[in-house]
Enzyme design. Structure first.
Site, PDB file in Angstrom:
ATOM      1  N   LYS A 138     -29.574 -47.799 -50.774  1.00  0.00           N
ATOM      2  CA  LYS A 138     -28.812 -46.587 -51.100  1.00  0.00           C
ATOM      3  C   LYS A 138     -28.837 -46.301 -52.618  1.00  0.00           C
ATOM      4  O   LYS A 138     -29.362 -47.073 -53.405  1.00  0.00           O
ATOM      5  CB  LYS A 138     -27.381 -46.738 -50.582  1.00  0.00           C
ATOM      6  CG  LYS A 138     -27.312 -46.817 -49.055  1.00  0.00           C
ATOM      7  CD  LYS A 138     -27.853 -45.566 -48.388  1.00  0.00           C
ATOM      8  CE  LYS A 138     -27.618 -45.515 -46.896  1.00  0.00           C
ATOM      9  NZ  LYS A 138     -28.531 -46.338 -46.098  1.00  0.00           N
TER      10      LYS A 138
HETATM   11  C1  LIG Z   1     -26.886 -41.781 -42.100  1.00  0.00           C
HETATM   12  C2  LIG Z   1     -26.366 -43.187 -42.146  1.00  0.00           C
HETATM   13  N1  LIG Z   1     -25.140 -43.442 -41.675  1.00  0.00           N
HETATM   14  C3  LIG Z   1     -24.623 -44.685 -41.706  1.00  0.00           C
HETATM   15  C4  LIG Z   1     -25.324 -45.739 -42.203  1.00  0.00           C
HETATM   16  C5  LIG Z   1     -24.723 -47.102 -42.161  1.00  0.00           C
HETATM   17  O1  LIG Z   1     -24.503 -47.635 -43.415  1.00  0.00           O
HETATM   18  P1  LIG Z   1     -24.198 -49.178 -43.595  1.00  0.00           P
HETATM   19  O2  LIG Z   1     -25.504 -49.887 -43.531  1.00  0.00           O
HETATM   20  O3  LIG Z   1     -23.540 -49.267 -44.946  1.00  0.00           O
HETATM   21  O4  LIG Z   1     -23.263 -49.587 -42.506  1.00  0.00           O
HETATM   22  C6  LIG Z   1     -26.608 -45.526 -42.706  1.00  0.00           C
HETATM   23  C7  LIG Z   1     -27.383 -46.611 -43.246  1.00  0.00           C
HETATM   24  O5  LIG Z   1     -28.019 -47.236 -43.617  1.00  0.00           O
HETATM   25  C8  LIG Z   1     -27.146 -44.224 -42.677  1.00  0.00           C
HETATM   26  O6  LIG Z   1     -28.392 -43.976 -43.128  1.00  0.00           O
END
Ligand SMILES: Cc1ncc(COP(=O)(O)O)c(C=O)c1O
Length: 395
Positions: A194
């Site tokens: 990210k």
């Molecule tokens: C659009 C979207 N939502 C949610 C997530 C979930 O994030 P996390 O990995 O911090 O739980 C991601 C992750 O990579 C994502 O691309």
């Protein structure tokens, strides 16, 4: 004498990993200091990170958790979403978006995206609202803000909550308002790929005091406020279990990264913007559609640079192109194969591939190129050379 023909080798010998984050000495030192301090769990550094994030977004509350997935799950619990309810979202997203709806016992209801913005199509919302609908969950794909005015309008008209998946959207602004200050809650990710990272990590922003209290409590076993301090020098306090909560708390080790990464949100975004511009210039005229320009009155967070391959003018399909790029030393990502095409969602809800034609179209053509602020100019040159070589060779 016949001159030997030059052998055209791969563009890069050392593989360029997709999404490798920029990490600097300050956060490395902070992690080391945290390890030496003896307090590596949830503690004061999490509080500092929350405060810095709240100030950056301009939100009333910012609550750190161990992932955006946890943030989505707890936001829905705060909204009272549960078994029998429906939550509207798009299938053009990561599994976590819809999985977290399923975790509450509710049903995800998909609507298609706009092919150009790749964001939820607001004009499709009203038709899928039922008496069971509790919330709308827009995803700011790649950091491009969704068209929030019509989304908020339809939500308010039907008494629905809006929980934003802002995993890609830390820097995004819509009509003068930062993403994270528009819906009832917004959920951010600090996963390794990210825009800023804590290894694993997430944050919820909300303006609702009761939601904030609930999210914080649910995130640490449902224990009453301040329970994380029970082993600190402020003395043991009895906690009460108020809800059957989860183990979703962020640790000081993660926050140690976050508090320094926060200070580089803007420089990193500037660097990605520069790379984006170079890609746009270099790829014009290739058999691929480039990301649509930023909408007026918005800031795109430039999280993913996605090409949509023009399969009618290419001899190879997307997966073969991805393999070819890999052979040239360039790692890529695929964001995303639409959720309605995945076995769980397809079988559980009986979807056909054409139920969401735009999400399907994107699924078959999309490829994300490296865009991290960590990339050197040479890395960017290599990505450009490899993409041009592979697409021209296959057209
Ligand atoms: C659009 C979207 N939502 C949610 C997530 C979930 O994030 P996390 O990995 O911090 O739980 C991601 C992750 O990579 C994502 O691309």
């Amino acid at each position: 004498m016949v001159k030997p023909q030059p052998v055209s080798g791969p563009v890069r010998k050392q593989f360029l990993v997709f999404g490798s984050p920029a990490l600097e000495e300050a956060e490395i030192q902070e992690v080391v200091e945290t390890l030496r301090s003896g307090w590596i769990g949830t503690g004061p550094k999490v509080g500092r990170f929350e405060q810095a994030f709240r100030d950056y977004i301009g939100a009333r509350h910012a609550l750190a958790l161990n992932s955006c997935t946890a943030a989505l799950h707890l936001s829905m619990i705060a909204a009272g979403v549960g078994p029998g309810d429906e939550v509207i979202t798009t299938p053009h997203t990561f599994a976590a978006t819809a999985n977290s709806i399923v975790h509450t016992g509710a049903t995800p209801v998909f609507v298609d995206v706009d092919r150009r913005t790749q964001n939820i199509e607001p004009s499709l919302l009203a038709a899928v609202i039922t008496p069971r609908t509790r919330a709308i969950l827009p995803v700011h794909f790649a950091g491009r803000p969704c068209d929030m005015d019509p989304i908020m309008k339809v939500a308010r008209e039907h008494g629905l909550k809006v929980i934003e998946d802002a995993a890609h959207a830390i820097e995004s602004v819509y009509h003068g308002r930062h993403i994270g200050t528009i819906g009832d809650a917004a959920c951010f990710s600090f996963y390794v790929t990210k825009n800023i990272v804590t290894g694993e990590g997430g944050m919820v922003t909300t303006s609702d005091d009761a939601w904030a209290e609930k999210i914080q409590t649910y995130g640490l076993h449902g224990m009453s406020k301040g329970a994380w301090k029970r082993y600190s020098d402020s003395g043991f306090v009895h906690y009460q279990v108020l809800y059957p909560g989860f183990k979703y708390n962020m640790t000081d080790m993660q926050a140690a990264l976050g508090i320094h990464q926060m200070t580089r949100i803007e420089p990193y975004a500037r660097r990605r913007r520069e790379i984006w511009k170079r890609y746009d210039q270099a790829f014009a005229g290739l058999p691929a559609e480039l990301p649509a320009p930023e909408e007026p009155g918005t800031t795109h967070a430039r999280h993913l640079y996605t090409l949509l391959l023009d399969l009618t003018h290419l001899k190879a399909g997307r997966d073969a192109i991805v393999e070819d790029l890999k052979a040239e030393g360039i790692g890529t990502g695929i964001h995303f194969i639409s959720l309605h095409l995945h076995p769980y969602y397809k079988d559980r809800f009986g979807f056909s591939p054409d139920d969401f034609p735009n999400a399907r179209h994107i699924s078959e053509r999309t490829v994300s190129l490296p865009l991290s602020a960590r990339l050197t100019n040479q890395d960017v040159d290599d990505v450009i050379a490899a993409v041009r070589k592979v697409l021209l060779r296959n057209s």
